[in-house]
Scaffold this active site. Structure first.
Site, PDB file in Angstrom:
ATOM      1  N   ASN A   1       0.874  -1.177   0.000  1.00 29.20           N
ATOM      2  CA  ASN A   1       0.000   0.000   0.000  1.00 29.20           C
ATOM      3  C   ASN A   1       0.908   1.221   0.000  1.00 29.20           C
ATOM      4  O   ASN A   1       1.533   1.531   1.008  1.00 29.20           O
ATOM      5  CB  ASN A   1      -0.886  -0.034   1.259  1.00 29.20           C
ATOM      6  CG  ASN A   1      -1.744   1.212   1.388  1.00 29.20           C
ATOM      7  OD1 ASN A   1      -1.819   2.027   0.459  1.00 29.20           O
ATOM      8  ND2 ASN A   1      -2.389   1.354   2.534  1.00 29.20           N
TER       9      ASN A   1
ATOM     10  N   LYS B   1       0.134   4.266  -0.204  1.00 31.38           N
ATOM     11  CA  LYS B   1      -0.479   5.438   0.455  1.00 31.38           C
ATOM     12  C   LYS B   1      -0.251   6.699  -0.399  1.00 31.38           C
ATOM     13  O   LYS B   1      -0.196   6.604  -1.627  1.00 31.38           O
ATOM     14  CB  LYS B   1       0.046   5.575   1.883  1.00 31.38           C
ATOM     15  CG  LYS B   1      -0.162   4.269   2.678  1.00 31.38           C
ATOM     16  CD  LYS B   1       0.075   4.380   4.154  1.00 31.38           C
ATOM     17  CE  LYS B   1      -0.170   3.019   4.812  1.00 31.38           C
ATOM     18  NZ  LYS B   1      -0.041   3.033   6.262  1.00 31.38           N
TER      19      LYS B   1
ATOM     20  N   HIS C   1      -9.285   1.018   5.359  1.00 32.47           N
ATOM     21  CA  HIS C   1      -8.002   1.256   6.022  1.00 32.47           C
ATOM     22  C   HIS C   1      -8.228   2.208   7.186  1.00 32.47           C
ATOM     23  O   HIS C   1      -9.048   3.130   7.091  1.00 32.47           O
ATOM     24  CB  HIS C   1      -6.987   1.837   5.025  1.00 32.47           C
ATOM     25  CG  HIS C   1      -5.592   1.799   5.560  1.00 32.47           C
ATOM     26  ND1 HIS C   1      -5.141   2.683   6.505  1.00 32.47           N
ATOM     27  CD2 HIS C   1      -4.568   0.937   5.322  1.00 32.47           C
ATOM     28  CE1 HIS C   1      -3.894   2.379   6.823  1.00 32.47           C
ATOM     29  NE2 HIS C   1      -3.512   1.321   6.116  1.00 32.47           N
TER      30      HIS C   1
ATOM     31  N   GLU D   1      -6.651   4.615   8.198  1.00 33.83           N
ATOM     32  CA  GLU D   1      -6.432   6.039   7.868  1.00 33.83           C
ATOM     33  C   GLU D   1      -7.682   6.642   7.231  1.00 33.83           C
ATOM     34  O   GLU D   1      -7.999   7.809   7.461  1.00 33.83           O
ATOM     35  CB  GLU D   1      -5.191   6.175   6.965  1.00 33.83           C
ATOM     36  CG  GLU D   1      -3.921   5.907   7.765  1.00 33.83           C
ATOM     37  CD  GLU D   1      -2.777   5.287   6.976  1.00 33.83           C
ATOM     38  OE1 GLU D   1      -2.806   5.311   5.733  1.00 33.83           O
ATOM     39  OE2 GLU D   1      -1.849   4.758   7.628  1.00 33.83           O
TER      40      GLU D   1
ATOM     41  N   GLU E   1      -4.835  -5.129  10.786  1.00 31.02           N
ATOM     42  CA  GLU E   1      -3.799  -4.125  11.020  1.00 31.02           C
ATOM     43  C   GLU E   1      -4.058  -3.412  12.349  1.00 31.02           C
ATOM     44  O   GLU E   1      -4.924  -2.518  12.418  1.00 31.02           O
ATOM     45  CB  GLU E   1      -3.827  -3.064   9.920  1.00 31.02           C
ATOM     46  CG  GLU E   1      -3.549  -3.600   8.540  1.00 31.02           C
ATOM     47  CD  GLU E   1      -3.015  -2.511   7.619  1.00 31.02           C
ATOM     48  OE1 GLU E   1      -1.950  -2.743   7.032  1.00 31.02           O
ATOM     49  OE2 GLU E   1      -3.619  -1.430   7.523  1.00 31.02           O
TER      50      GLU E   1
ATOM     51  N   GLY F   1       3.075   2.070  10.744  1.00 29.57           N
ATOM     52  CA  GLY F   1       4.055   3.138  10.540  1.00 29.57           C
ATOM     53  C   GLY F   1       4.812   3.546  11.793  1.00 29.57           C
ATOM     54  O   GLY F   1       5.454   4.588  11.820  1.00 29.57           O
TER      55      GLY F   1
ATOM     56  N   SER G   1       3.986  -2.289  10.327  1.00 28.95           N
ATOM     57  CA  SER G   1       5.447  -2.340  10.492  1.00 28.95           C
ATOM     58  C   SER G   1       6.062  -3.678  10.078  1.00 28.95           C
ATOM     59  O   SER G   1       7.008  -4.157  10.706  1.00 28.95           O
ATOM     60  CB  SER G   1       5.837  -1.977  11.930  1.00 28.95           C
ATOM     61  OG  SER G   1       5.454  -0.635  12.220  1.00 28.95           O
TER      62      SER G   1
HETATM   63  O1  G3H Z   1      -1.568  -0.573   4.626  1.00 26.93           O
HETATM   64  C1  G3H Z   1      -0.491  -0.759   5.200  1.00 26.93           C
HETATM   65  C2  G3H Z   1      -0.350  -0.527   6.600  1.00 26.93           C
HETATM   66  O2  G3H Z   1      -1.019   0.591   7.043  1.00 26.93           O
HETATM   67  C3  G3H Z   1       0.988  -0.776   7.196  1.00 26.93           C
HETATM   68  O3  G3H Z   1       1.862   0.319   7.076  1.00 26.93           O
HETATM   69  P1  G3H Z   1       3.388   0.167   7.597  1.00 26.93           P
HETATM   70  O4  G3H Z   1       3.911  -1.092   6.972  1.00 26.93           O
HETATM   71  O5  G3H Z   1       4.066   1.401   7.114  1.00 26.93           O
HETATM   72  O6  G3H Z   1       3.304   0.063   9.077  1.00 26.93           O
END
Ligand code: G3H
Length: 256
Positions: A9, A11, A97, A99, A169, A175, A214
């Site tokens: 992803n 983002k 998600h 977010e 998640e 993150g 992460s």
């Molecule tokens: O969609 C992916 C997740 O929100 C994980 O993000 P991350 O790997 O940066 O923690």
């Protein structure tokens, strides 16, 4: 046996140059890698470019997207429909998600509507679920995940999960570098599967459940060694071809 799926992803990251370099790099890294489905979800602006680059590459990268809206066409400024995503070859669509739930106030019901809309158009929903840090500390993790899945099951039936992907998640792990331990993630994945099994044991056995939060090349193998973790939804580490490919290779290796 469930087939592992590792999805990146991206983002709100990218430029034409970055998309081009990342996809070319991934194509090279993934050559000859079998036994794992690898998908990427670039920002919608770059789907066209990504579709062209993936078409020219040799590895079978699946194109995905980060969102869909709930109308097919008409006066809905800024929205993107399932048919538009299909037009650019995107099949695996992330919905719910954390977010989007947080910054765009998306409710469980709204996310379930997106889920139904994707299914109706033959697309694969990647349904994100997961608890906040406070919910985790209050011992509410499984209840939160169950509620988020039930928004789909209670409106569309458990059969709606056929072919769909669930991404667990924990919000506090996204993150932050503070990943869930593989054992903790396995425990929650097993509980999610058990919850689905209350409605259909067959569906519970079939549905792919990814872990996200992460995930890095250094910890990926430990997750994939768990019986109920079928892949990963990767954010930060998916922005680098080498690290994302290393995660995909770890899944292929662990799930042989
Ligand atoms: O969609 C992916 C997740 O929100 C994980 O993000 P991350 O790997 O940066 O923690």
């Amino acid at each position: 046996m469930r087939h592992p799926v590792v999805m990146g992803n991206w983002k709100l990251n990218g430029s034409k140059e970055m998309v081009s370099n990342l996809l070319k790099g991934l194509d090279a890294e993934l050559k000859g890698v079998e036994g794992v489905d690898v998908a990427v979800a670039p920002p919608a602006m770059y789907l066209d470019l990504a579709e062209q680059l993936i078409g020219k590459g040799e590895s079978k990268i699946i194109l995905g997207a980060q969102n869909v809206d709930v109308n097919a066409s008409g006066a809905f400024t800024g929205d993107i429909s399932p048919e538009m995503l299909k037009d650019f070859g995107a099949s695996h669509i992330i919905i719910g998600h954390s977010e989007r739930r947080e910054y765009h106030n998306e409710s469980d019901e709204f996310v379930a509507k997106k889920f139904a809309f994707l299914k109706e158009h033959g697309l694969t929903p990647v349904l994100c679920i997961g608890e906040s840090e406070a919910q985790n500390e209050a011992g509410e993790t499984v209840a939160v995940c169950a509620r988020q899945i039930d928004a789909v099951i209670n409106t569309q039936g458990v059969e709606a999960l056929e072919g769909a992907i669930i991404a667990y998640e924990p919000i506090w792990a996204i993150g932050t570098g503070k990943a869930a331990t593989a054992d903790d993630a396995q425990r929650i994945h097993a509980a999610i599967r058990a919850h689905i099994a209350e409605k259909s044991e067959e569906m519970a056995k079939k549905v792919v459940i990814q872990y996200g939060g992460s995930v890095k090349p250094e910890n990926a193998a430990a997750y994939f060694a768990q019986p109920d973790i079928d892949g990963a939804l990767v954010g930060g580490a998916a922005l680098n071809a080498e690290s994302f490919a290393a995660i995909a290779k770890a899944a292929a290796e662990a799930k042989k």
